[in-house]
Design an enzyme around this catalytic site. Structure first.
Site, mmCIF file in Angstrom:
data_model
loop_
_atom_site.group_PDB
_atom_site.id
_atom_site.type_symbol
_atom_site.label_atom_id
_atom_site.label_comp_id
_atom_site.label_asym_id
_atom_site.label_seq_id
_atom_site.Cartn_x
_atom_site.Cartn_y
_atom_site.Cartn_z
ATOM 1 N N ASP A 102 0.826 -1.210 0.000
ATOM 2 C CA ASP A 102 0.000 0.000 0.000
ATOM 3 C C ASP A 102 0.862 1.263 0.000
ATOM 4 O OD1 ASP A 102 0.882 -0.419 2.611
ATOM 5 O OD2 ASP A 102 -1.043 -0.023 3.565
ATOM 6 N N ASP A 105 6.988 3.835 3.182
ATOM 7 C CA ASP A 105 7.199 4.964 4.092
ATOM 8 C C ASP A 105 8.697 4.983 4.449
ATOM 9 O OD1 ASP A 105 6.228 7.042 5.840
ATOM 10 O OD2 ASP A 105 6.232 5.640 7.496
ATOM 11 N N LYS A 133 6.149 7.689 -0.004
ATOM 12 C CA LYS A 133 6.512 8.910 0.745
ATOM 13 C C LYS A 133 8.030 8.993 0.775
ATOM 14 C CE LYS A 133 2.914 8.319 4.282
ATOM 15 N NZ LYS A 133 2.735 8.280 5.753
ATOM 16 N N PHE A 154 -0.082 11.649 7.131
ATOM 17 C CA PHE A 154 -0.664 10.363 7.509
ATOM 18 C C PHE A 154 -1.974 10.201 6.753
ATOM 19 C CE2 PHE A 154 -2.564 7.005 9.969
ATOM 20 C CZ PHE A 154 -1.463 6.173 10.159
HETATM 21 P P1 IMP Z 1 7.463 1.338 6.323
HETATM 22 O O1 IMP Z 1 8.024 0.037 6.806
HETATM 23 O O2 IMP Z 1 7.821 2.471 7.237
HETATM 24 O O3 IMP Z 1 7.792 1.647 4.879
HETATM 25 O O4 IMP Z 1 5.915 1.251 6.495
HETATM 26 C C1 IMP Z 1 5.090 0.691 5.598
HETATM 27 C C2 IMP Z 1 3.752 0.400 6.222
HETATM 28 O O5 IMP Z 1 3.386 1.363 7.198
HETATM 29 C C3 IMP Z 1 2.692 0.482 5.162
HETATM 30 O O6 IMP Z 1 2.493 -0.766 4.563
HETATM 31 C C4 IMP Z 1 1.477 0.928 5.933
HETATM 32 O O7 IMP Z 1 0.787 -0.191 6.437
HETATM 33 C C5 IMP Z 1 2.030 1.715 7.098
HETATM 34 N N1 IMP Z 1 1.918 3.159 6.825
HETATM 35 C C6 IMP Z 1 2.859 4.004 6.368
HETATM 36 N N2 IMP Z 1 2.391 5.243 6.210
HETATM 37 C C7 IMP Z 1 1.082 5.192 6.564
HETATM 38 C C8 IMP Z 1 0.020 6.157 6.575
HETATM 39 O O8 IMP Z 1 0.175 7.335 6.217
HETATM 40 N N3 IMP Z 1 -1.193 5.705 6.983
HETATM 41 C C9 IMP Z 1 -1.406 4.421 7.379
HETATM 42 N N4 IMP Z 1 -0.460 3.489 7.359
HETATM 43 C C10 IMP Z 1 0.783 3.864 6.959
#
Ligand code: IMP
Length: 179
Positions: A102, A105, A133, A154
């Protein structure tokens, strides 16, 4: 814990998402045109709406599988330590695989999942994320296809939650806390 009150401002409409998926699906169909069967792997739970719309636009033989990694829980911050909560049903050695995420981040989740799946020696492993992002990135990783690049906000909707709410919104909206 009681949730601070917030409103959701639309950021990406359902129509814009559908149009972008059409374009991306054409590119993915072209990339995998010679595949005998593509394994489309959804990262639970946030990708469930995206994968449902995406696979219906792919003009390819496919199978669908899911993997679940530990996520934020009810927080808004990434935990950095990623654990696999549910693994694939299918063996992927020698197969073509598309991982559907999805949001990228910090990049920890996608990086962990890719490293794990690469160790199983797929023929081709590609990745797609609906949202990116880049300003939040802590791990040097990029998905092969991105739906939309967004700022450090967010977001919720279209499968994406805030403390398990708002996954059923048909669009992507940003959370704005109200006084
Ligand atoms: P990462 O490991 O930091 O890249 O996080 C990825 C996961 O964090 C995504 O698959 C989402 O489930 C969650 N995530 C990241 N940003 C958001 C947001 O803005 N809203 C809700 N969930 C998020």
């Amino acid at each position: 814990m009681t949730q601070r009150p917030y409103v959701i401002d639309e950021m990406i409409s359902a129509k814009a998402i559908a149009a972008r998926i059409e374009t991306l699906s054409r590119e993915i169909t072209a990339e995998f045109k010679d595949t005998d069967k593509l394994v489309v792997v959804g990262l639970l739970r946030g990708s469930f709406v995206f994968i449902a719309d995406l696979v219906r636009e792919l003009d390819l033989p496919i199978e669908v599988d899911f993997i679940e990694a530990s996520s934020y829980g009810d927080a808004q911050e990434s935990s950095r330590e990623v654990r696999i909560l549910k693994d694939l049903r299918s063996a992927i050695e020698g197969r073509d695989v598309l991982v559907v995420e999805d949001i990228v981040d910090t990049g920890f989740t996608l990086n962990h999942v890719i490293t794990l799946l690469q160790s199983r020696k797929p023929a081709r492993l590609k990745t797609i994320a609906l949202l990116d992002k880049p300003s939040r990135r802590e791990v040097d990783i990029a998905a092969d296809w991105i739906g939309f690049e967004i700022p450090d906000e967010f977001v919720v909707g279209y499968g994406v939650d805030f403390a398990q709410r708002n996954r059923n919104l048909p669009y992507i909206g940003k959370v704005r806390f109200t006084p």
